[in-house]
Enzyme design. Structure first.
Site, PDB file in Angstrom:
ATOM      1  N   ASP A 168      43.848  -4.386 -18.698  1.00  0.00           N
ATOM      2  CA  ASP A 168      44.853  -3.782 -19.362  1.00  0.00           C
ATOM      3  C   ASP A 168      45.502  -4.581 -19.999  1.00  0.00           C
ATOM      4  O   ASP A 168      45.010  -5.792 -20.666  1.00  0.00           O
ATOM      5  CB  ASP A 168      45.523  -2.931 -18.311  1.00  0.00           C
ATOM      6  CG  ASP A 168      46.224  -1.661 -18.691  1.00  0.00           C
ATOM      7  OD1 ASP A 168      46.904  -1.700 -19.725  1.00  0.00           O
ATOM      8  OD2 ASP A 168      45.825  -0.669 -18.087  1.00  0.00           O
ATOM      9  N   HIS A 210      52.017  -1.442 -20.353  1.00  0.00           N
ATOM     10  CA  HIS A 210      51.019  -0.603 -19.653  1.00  0.00           C
ATOM     11  C   HIS A 210      50.444  -1.090 -18.661  1.00  0.00           C
ATOM     12  O   HIS A 210      50.291  -0.361 -17.566  1.00  0.00           O
ATOM     13  CB  HIS A 210      50.261  -0.233 -20.566  1.00  0.00           C
ATOM     14  CG  HIS A 210      49.145   0.806 -20.538  1.00  0.00           C
ATOM     15  ND1 HIS A 210      47.949   0.718 -19.921  1.00  0.00           N
ATOM     16  CD2 HIS A 210      49.265   2.187 -20.682  1.00  0.00           C
ATOM     17  CE1 HIS A 210      47.388   1.841 -19.663  1.00  0.00           C
ATOM     18  NE2 HIS A 210      48.084   3.049 -20.463  1.00  0.00           N
ATOM     19  N   ALA A 235      35.174   6.240 -19.712  1.00  0.00           N
ATOM     20  CA  ALA A 235      35.193   7.426 -18.798  1.00  0.00           C
ATOM     21  C   ALA A 235      33.965   8.091 -18.789  1.00  0.00           C
ATOM     22  O   ALA A 235      33.534   8.518 -17.681  1.00  0.00           O
ATOM     23  CB  ALA A 235      36.200   8.255 -18.969  1.00  0.00           C
ATOM     24  N   TYR A 276      30.730   7.374 -19.609  1.00  0.00           N
ATOM     25  CA  TYR A 276      29.478   6.914 -19.047  1.00  0.00           C
ATOM     26  C   TYR A 276      29.224   7.340 -17.867  1.00  0.00           C
ATOM     27  O   TYR A 276      30.177   7.351 -16.981  1.00  0.00           O
ATOM     28  CB  TYR A 276      29.681   5.144 -19.024  1.00  0.00           C
ATOM     29  CG  TYR A 276      30.049   4.587 -20.506  1.00  0.00           C
ATOM     30  CD1 TYR A 276      28.935   4.966 -21.490  1.00  0.00           C
ATOM     31  CD2 TYR A 276      30.810   3.579 -20.522  1.00  0.00           C
ATOM     32  CE1 TYR A 276      29.045   4.098 -22.638  1.00  0.00           C
ATOM     33  CE2 TYR A 276      31.031   3.138 -21.878  1.00  0.00           C
ATOM     34  CZ  TYR A 276      30.258   3.258 -22.735  1.00  0.00           C
ATOM     35  OH  TYR A 276      30.359   2.537 -24.133  1.00  0.00           O
ATOM     36  N   VAL A 319      30.700   5.679 -14.515  1.00  0.00           N
ATOM     37  CA  VAL A 319      32.105   5.297 -14.382  1.00  0.00           C
ATOM     38  C   VAL A 319      32.641   6.991 -13.750  1.00  0.00           C
ATOM     39  O   VAL A 319      32.438   8.080 -14.343  1.00  0.00           O
ATOM     40  CB  VAL A 319      32.716   5.043 -15.738  1.00  0.00           C
ATOM     41  CG1 VAL A 319      34.319   4.918 -15.609  1.00  0.00           C
ATOM     42  CG2 VAL A 319      31.943   3.707 -16.325  1.00  0.00           C
ATOM     43  N   SER A 379      46.049   7.621 -18.105  1.00  0.00           N
ATOM     44  CA  SER A 379      46.270   6.064 -17.916  1.00  0.00           C
ATOM     45  C   SER A 379      46.634   6.115 -16.312  1.00  0.00           C
ATOM     46  O   SER A 379      46.356   5.128 -15.591  1.00  0.00           O
ATOM     47  CB  SER A 379      46.892   5.498 -18.726  1.00  0.00           C
ATOM     48  OG  SER A 379      46.363   5.214 -19.804  1.00  0.00           O
TER      49      SER A 379
END
Length: 883
Positions: free
Chosen positions: A157, A190, A285, A287, A290, A339
């Protein structure tokens, strides 16, 4: 509590598919390539270069490549990527990125080349008064489990700042991708917010956070930074990787890094689905390996910003979420976004690993998904918004894994052997489950494979066809997959899986069926015999009438039929016990003996042309009807051009030949021989018909053969035949034609220089000498590359030895006189086109060698070239019929 906005405003545009260049498919991810992801997501429809970081390209090579040759300037490549053979180059302003990638793809040493895409964080802003996420998911109670295990969660991140929320939590020294250092100060907030949620949801005393800082930028993050961060997380021993960022552009480089983390190191991968509020695919995400996380609100509804679709795996609260501020150690922010759903899933993942340390990523994901809560109206199972549901911590920790001891092998090297026509029932028991099956194919033909649809699953069928990987996947949920593929005898391995890596309690069914193998059917036959799937019902259909038989356990069958006239079309197929209908084949009934005749050699040639090229031909080969030598070697060229051979007088086209050329609608005529064989007068007559004329000549027959050879591809082999007589060259012509081997002429005791030069020029490695020593002496043989002689005591035996030594197909054979060349010359191309060997006979009797071959072989049909003056009825009557 202070409330402060954190806003990331950035839009990403899709890139054209032409910019991708992928690696070969691996056994871990069969059929899953970025190219296929592009088609599935529609990436091939859009173009934009401004979502590429600083005009950079990521390249992987097998050996060093000079980037300057492609207008690239080398830039700093992160060390973990460099160690794996990657290099990053910047495209100079005067060059186009697409053009540069296209040039790189042509270099055989370049294994991968793709843009260095941009990625971003997925968060929004909102106000709220309550932190409900921990109680709603049960994380507040579940994190009190008793365990001695330890777990490390990598947070890739914007960095990490200290905050009271982390008290009691172990934090590893971080890593900064930009500086290759340990300063992970979070200037954006973040990463601190995301890490704070992991601190809230995990068991602090047994959990370590590993902060990996991507960039100080809010939205200008290259995918190379993500790739390097994944490799760093692997190196530092992460058990879970949290990725609350993404891009609509998939990257083969990023995917390969995640595949390494997942399969080689057993790391659980968790990523935000995105905040687009639609079905846009976001990466990492989307793939399959994942866990893609969507966002719910306090009422357990999917939020209006949460990205949804086929790739969705699970959901967690993501609206009105409270976590740590990056500015003060005792202040908090409130925000929305997938997130923030993602670290809650990572927290529950860490708890599962603390309780069950040795689970695989597939097993962890199954426990997360099997235990998830989903509203009643969606309880039919997986859903495009929730995936398998919203996480439920207490249930997840006690969920039992499915018993997979009897599951079909997930090892490519150990597939389950199933028979043709056998329906195999199985289920995809775990995420990323792949079942491998082996199908033995006993003969060449068309094989139909069929995979049933499963509700909410995008079933995919992968297999290797020769040296190519093929994927059968229509991209729709719940739909069956089927395809007819051409096969040769051998073993075919199929892999079955869900394209998105999902699992299901519903069984699928897989089966394969091969069309019946049936030889030629002639007008004397009263049975159709062949091979089919053992136990299947074989159907022979003529119009609306069907004749049936059953294939035995070895696959053989015999269906009784009436005698049919030549030209009758029969459709043949089988129906397996499982109900799968095989691909069908059509057999047009042939004459047992089919004579192609004419009042002279011109008419024989024309009739062969009409028979073999009924719909016309673009090109014709034209030869002198008297001079065999020039035309002797024209067969392979005519076959390559799909051209009939027609005959002419030296100085005048016959009316019959001219009429046939018009019927064929030919645009080009290849004249074989110099003006002494076929004059310019003939060439002019052709040009007046609007036809292009190409002449292949030479000072003698040997040079003509060499010049014809120049028109053929270099296959590494050639035929050498006596140029002073015709039978040997014509007998091997169909074989040479089908293999595109040139036929070069020689003198009996001396090979002309023009021929030896042509052997060298074409790089010929092996040769076949046709005829005995009187035709091609041992002296000539000694100067031929790796020679093999096919001889015989006479021309008839040479022809039969060609069939026997080369193992030629004798289901149907061509028969012509061995005393003159014309019929054999024009018939040899037709014979090659129909895969028939050419055998020679005397006018009134079969030579002993030819007759013996006919007795030894199960010949279904004979095609005789020439009238009764060439091959008499006495010979035809001796051609044996075998039922």
């Amino acid at each position: 509590m202070k409330r402060k906005a954190i806003i990331f405003a950035s839009a990403f545009t899709l890139l054209t598919a032409s910019l991708f260049y992928g690696n070969p498919v691996s056994a871990e991810k069969p059929g899953r390539t970025v190219q296929h992801l592009q088609k599935k997501t529609g990436l091939y429809k859009a173009k934009a270069e401004y979502s590429i970081f600083n005009r950079q390209i990521i390249i992987k090579t097998s050996k060093p490549v000079d980037l300057s040759k492609y207008g690239l300037k080398a830039v700093n490549t992160p060390p973990h990527m460099k160690k794996r053979g990657f290099v990053i180059g910047s495209v100079q302003a005067e060059n186009g990125i697409g053009e540069t990638l296209s040039k790189l793809k042509k270099n055989k040493d370049v294994q991968l080349a793709e843009p260095n895409y941009l990625t971003r964080s997925y968060q929004s802003l909102n106000e709220a008064n309550l932190q409900y996420a921990l109680t709603k998911t049960g994380l507040d109670n579940a994190k009190n489990i008793t365990t001695a295990n330890q777990v490390k969660v990598a947070v890739i991140d914007s960095g990490f700042n200290n905050h009271e929320i982390f008290d009691g939590l172990s934090v590893s020294p971080g890593y900064n991708i930009e500086t290759n250092g340990s300063d992970v100060t979070d200037e954006i907030g973040h990463g601190t917010f995301v890490s704070g949620l992991i601190a809230l949801g995990s068991k602090k005393s047994n959990t370590t956070i590993l902060p990996i800082k991507l960039s100080n930028q809010e939205d200008n993050i290259p995918v190379s930074a993500s790739v390097e961060a994944i490799y760093k997380a692997i190196e530092l021993g992460a058990d879970v990787i949290n990725m609350s960022y993404g891009s609509p552009s998939p990257s083969e480089t990023e995917y390969d890094a995640l595949v390494e983390a997942y399969y080689e190191h057993g790391i659980v991968l968790v990523a935000a689905s995105g905040n687009s509020g639609d079905e846009t695919y976001h990466y990492p995400a989307s793939y399959p390996e994942v866990i893609s996380v969507g966002a719910t609100n306090s009422a357990d509804e999917i939020t209006d910003f949460s990205t949804f679709g086929d790739a969705m795996d699970i959901a967690a609260p993501g609206q009105d979420i409270i976590s740590a501020s990056n500015e003060n150690t005792n202040e908090y922010f409130i925000g929305d976004g997938t997130s923030y759903s993602t670290p809650l899933v990572s927290s529950l993942t860490s708890l599962i690993l603390l309780k069950h340390k040795n689970l695989t990523p597939q097993q962890v994901e199954y426990m997360l998904e099997k235990s998830a809560f989903i509203p009643t109206k969606y309880q039919q199972g997986w859903n495009i918004g929730y995936g398998y549901g919203r996480i439920n911590a207490a249930s997840a920790l006690s969920t039992a894994l499915p018993n997979t001891t009897a599951d079909t092998s997930d090892e490519y090297s150990q597939p389950l052997n199933i028979g043709l026509g056998v329906a195999k029932t199985e289920k995809l028991a775990l995420p990323q489950d792949i079942d491998f099956y082996l199908v033995n194919v006993p003969y060449s033909g068309q094989m139909k494979v069929e995979l049933s649809g499963v509700q909410n699953i995008d079933m995919a069928l992968w297999f290797q066809n020769g040296d190519k990987d093929e994927l059968i996947d229509d991209g729709y949920l719940g739909e069956k997959e089927s395809k007819v593929i051409s096969v040769k005898p051998g073993k075919y391995t199929f892999g079955i899986y869900d394209y998105n890596g999902h699992w299901s309690n519903i069984n699928y069914q897989f089966k394969a069926s091969l069309n019946p193998a049936v030889g030629l059917v002639n007008d004397k036959d009263t049975t159709v015999k062949g091979k089919a799937n053992p136990g299947s019902a074989v159907h022979v259909k003529n119009g609306s009438t069907i004749y049936k038989g059953t294939a035995s356990q070895d696959g053989s069958f015999s269906v009784i039929i009436p005698k049919f006239a030549a030209g009758t079309n029969l459709t043949i197929y089988s129906v397996d016990k499982s109900g799968l209908t095989s691909p069908s084949i059509t057999r047009s009934v042939i004459k047992h003996v089919d004579r192609v005749a004419g009042k002279d050699r011109f008419e024989v040639a024309v009739n062969l042309s009409k028979k073999g090229w009924a719909d016309g031909a673009n090109t014709i080969v034209l030869a002198n009807y008297l001079a065999f030598a020039d035309a002797l070697t024209a067969g392979p060229l005519a076959y390559k051009q799909n051209a009939p051979v027609l005959l002419t007088h030296p100085n005048q086209l016959t009316a019959m030949t001219k009429l046939e050329i018009s019927r064929l609608k030919a645009k080009k005529v290849i004249v074989v021989g110099g003006t002494g064989s076929v004059s310019d007068t003939v060439a002019n007559q052709l040009e007046q018909m609007g036809i292009t004329v190409e002449r292949i000549g030479g000072k003698d027959r040997f040079e003509v053969s060499a010049n014809i050879a120049k028109k053929l591809s270099n296959k590494g082999s050639a035929v050498i035949a006596n140029g002073l007589n015709f039978p040997d060259a014509l007998a091997i012509s169909p074989y040479a034609s089908r293999n595109e081997f040139p036929i070069l002429l020689t003198k009996p005791k001396e090979m002309p220089k023009v021929v030896s030069d042509q052997l060298k020029a074409k790089g010929v490695r092996t040769t076949i000498a046709v005829g005995g020593e009187a035709s091609v002496s041992n002296g000539v043989l000694a100067n031929m590359p790796q020679p093999t002689r096919i001889g015989g005591k006479d021309r008839y035996e040479v022809a039969t030895n060609i069939v026997n030594k080369l193992g030629l197909n004798t289901e149907r054979v061509a028969v012509t006189t061995g005393l003159t060349f014309a019929d054999a010359l024009t018939g040899s191309v037709y014979a090659a086109k129909n895969n028939m060997p050419l055998l020679l006979t005397k006018q009134n009797s079969l030579p002993a060698s030819t007759e013996q071959l006919f007795k030894n072989k199960a010949i279904r049909g004979y095609q005789v070239y020439g009238g009764k003056g060439s091959v008499s009825d006495n010979v035809i009557n001796k051609l044996p019929y075998k039922p």
